[in-house]
Design a protein around this motif. Structure first.
Motif, mmCIF file in Angstrom:
data_model
loop_
_atom_site.group_PDB
_atom_site.id
_atom_site.type_symbol
_atom_site.label_atom_id
_atom_site.label_comp_id
_atom_site.label_asym_id
_atom_site.label_seq_id
_atom_site.Cartn_x
_atom_site.Cartn_y
_atom_site.Cartn_z
ATOM 1 N N TYR A 49 -4.829 -3.101 8.301
ATOM 2 C CA TYR A 49 -4.618 -1.738 7.823
ATOM 3 C C TYR A 49 -3.136 -1.481 7.611
ATOM 4 C CZ TYR A 49 -9.379 -0.532 9.300
ATOM 5 O OH TYR A 49 -10.737 -0.479 9.455
ATOM 6 N N ASP A 50 -2.852 -0.516 6.739
ATOM 7 C CA ASP A 50 -1.503 -0.003 6.538
ATOM 8 C C ASP A 50 -1.434 1.339 7.254
ATOM 9 O OD1 ASP A 50 1.069 0.612 5.452
ATOM 10 O OD2 ASP A 50 0.094 1.784 3.875
ATOM 11 N N ASN A 108 -11.738 -8.429 -0.227
ATOM 12 C CA ASN A 108 -11.714 -7.037 -0.696
ATOM 13 C C ASN A 108 -10.296 -6.494 -0.853
ATOM 14 O OD1 ASN A 108 -14.589 -7.016 -0.619
ATOM 15 N ND2 ASN A 108 -14.473 -6.676 1.594
ATOM 16 N N GLU A 153 -9.913 -7.781 4.761
ATOM 17 C CA GLU A 153 -10.686 -8.104 5.955
ATOM 18 C C GLU A 153 -11.180 -9.531 5.873
ATOM 19 O OE1 GLU A 153 -13.928 -5.323 5.943
ATOM 20 O OE2 GLU A 153 -14.169 -5.565 3.797
ATOM 21 N N ASP A 158 -5.246 5.743 7.389
ATOM 22 C CA ASP A 158 -4.675 4.411 7.190
ATOM 23 C C ASP A 158 -5.446 3.669 6.101
ATOM 24 O OD1 ASP A 158 -3.043 5.150 9.248
ATOM 25 O OD2 ASP A 158 -3.836 3.718 10.696
ATOM 26 N N ASP A 159 -4.705 2.971 5.226
ATOM 27 C CA ASP A 159 -5.303 2.233 4.110
ATOM 28 C C ASP A 159 -5.753 0.854 4.570
ATOM 29 O OD1 ASP A 159 -4.605 4.254 2.184
ATOM 30 O OD2 ASP A 159 -2.550 3.485 2.239
ATOM 31 N N LYS A 160 -6.903 0.417 4.091
ATOM 32 C CA LYS A 160 -7.384 -0.934 4.364
ATOM 33 C C LYS A 160 -6.618 -1.910 3.478
ATOM 34 C CE LYS A 160 -11.988 -1.636 5.696
ATOM 35 N NZ LYS A 160 -13.387 -1.928 5.454
ATOM 36 N N ARG A 170 0.809 -1.213 0.000
ATOM 37 C CA ARG A 170 0.000 0.000 0.000
ATOM 38 C C ARG A 170 0.849 1.273 0.000
ATOM 39 N NH1 ARG A 170 -3.207 -2.485 -2.058
ATOM 40 N NH2 ARG A 170 -5.234 -3.151 -1.305
ATOM 41 N N THR A 201 -9.677 -6.889 10.410
ATOM 42 C CA THR A 201 -9.310 -5.993 9.315
ATOM 43 C C THR A 201 -7.823 -5.672 9.428
ATOM 44 O OG1 THR A 201 -11.514 -4.988 9.449
ATOM 45 C CG2 THR A 201 -9.876 -3.840 8.116
ATOM 46 N N LYS A 210 -6.463 -3.789 18.744
ATOM 47 C CA LYS A 210 -5.537 -3.857 17.615
ATOM 48 C C LYS A 210 -4.148 -4.302 18.043
ATOM 49 C CE LYS A 210 -4.319 1.033 17.446
ATOM 50 N NZ LYS A 210 -4.231 2.196 16.588
#
Length: 172
Positions: A76-77, A148, A89, A84-86, A25, A74, A44
């Motif tokens: 994240y980056d 996704n 998931e 933050d980018d997904k 990402r 999920t 998290k």
């Protein structure tokens, strides 16, 4: 005894072991972390910098009041200057695991498979997952295919923790 403990069935410990081939990402890599949600609860892992194959080995513990609530993972980056980018998931299906706990099994040989769960479109399993008896505990290892996203999987392990004063699984 507090009311919140009395309404609890026990604790579900989710060990987030590692990510495999996670999506890039940032320019060359990603700084991934995992968020686990169940109802209003959210926990998290720590961030692993510049690694698309991170090893977290992080234990996240959820108090379980309603085992029918979905558990969602999920990835994240972590970004410093933007949202933050997904990175994908997956749903964690804990129902087969809870069903095995409710059997009240005792004194099985170590490594004994209690149940095998096959991958389906709904459970996000990459491979067959076995619910195992080990050292007096029932655990389940899972490799989850991330949805996704173009690629990536996360390995986790489920472990149940009995809490004194809780209702326990016999009440569900």
């Amino acid at each position: 005894m507090s009311r919140s403990v009395e309404s609890m069935l026990g604790l579900l410990k989710i060990r987030v072991k590692r990510g495999i081939n996670l999506a890039v990402r940032d320019a060359l890599s990603s700084d991934p972390y995992v968020v686990i949600t169940m109802g209003k609860q959210k926990m998290k892992t720590h961030v692993i910098n510049s690694n698309c194959n991170p090893v977290w080995n992080c234990d996240l513990t959820l108090p379980i009041r309603d085992p029918n609530l979905p558990v969602h993972l999920t990835v994240y980056d972590k970004d410093t200057f933007s949202v933050d980018d997904k990175m994908g998931e997956a749903n964690i299906d804990i129902k087969p695991y809870i069903a095995c706990l409710k059997m009240g099994l005792e004194n099985l040989p170590n490594g004994c498979a209690i149940k095998k769960i096959q991958p389906t479109r709904i459970n996000c399993l990459l491979d067959e997952s076995s619910i195992i008896w080990n050292n007096g505990k029932i655990t389940q290892d899972m490799s989850l295919r991330l949805n996704n996203v173009e690629c990536g999987e996360v390995e986790i392990q489920l472990d149940w923790v009995e809490v004194p004063g809780c209702k326990g699984l016999g009440f569900i």
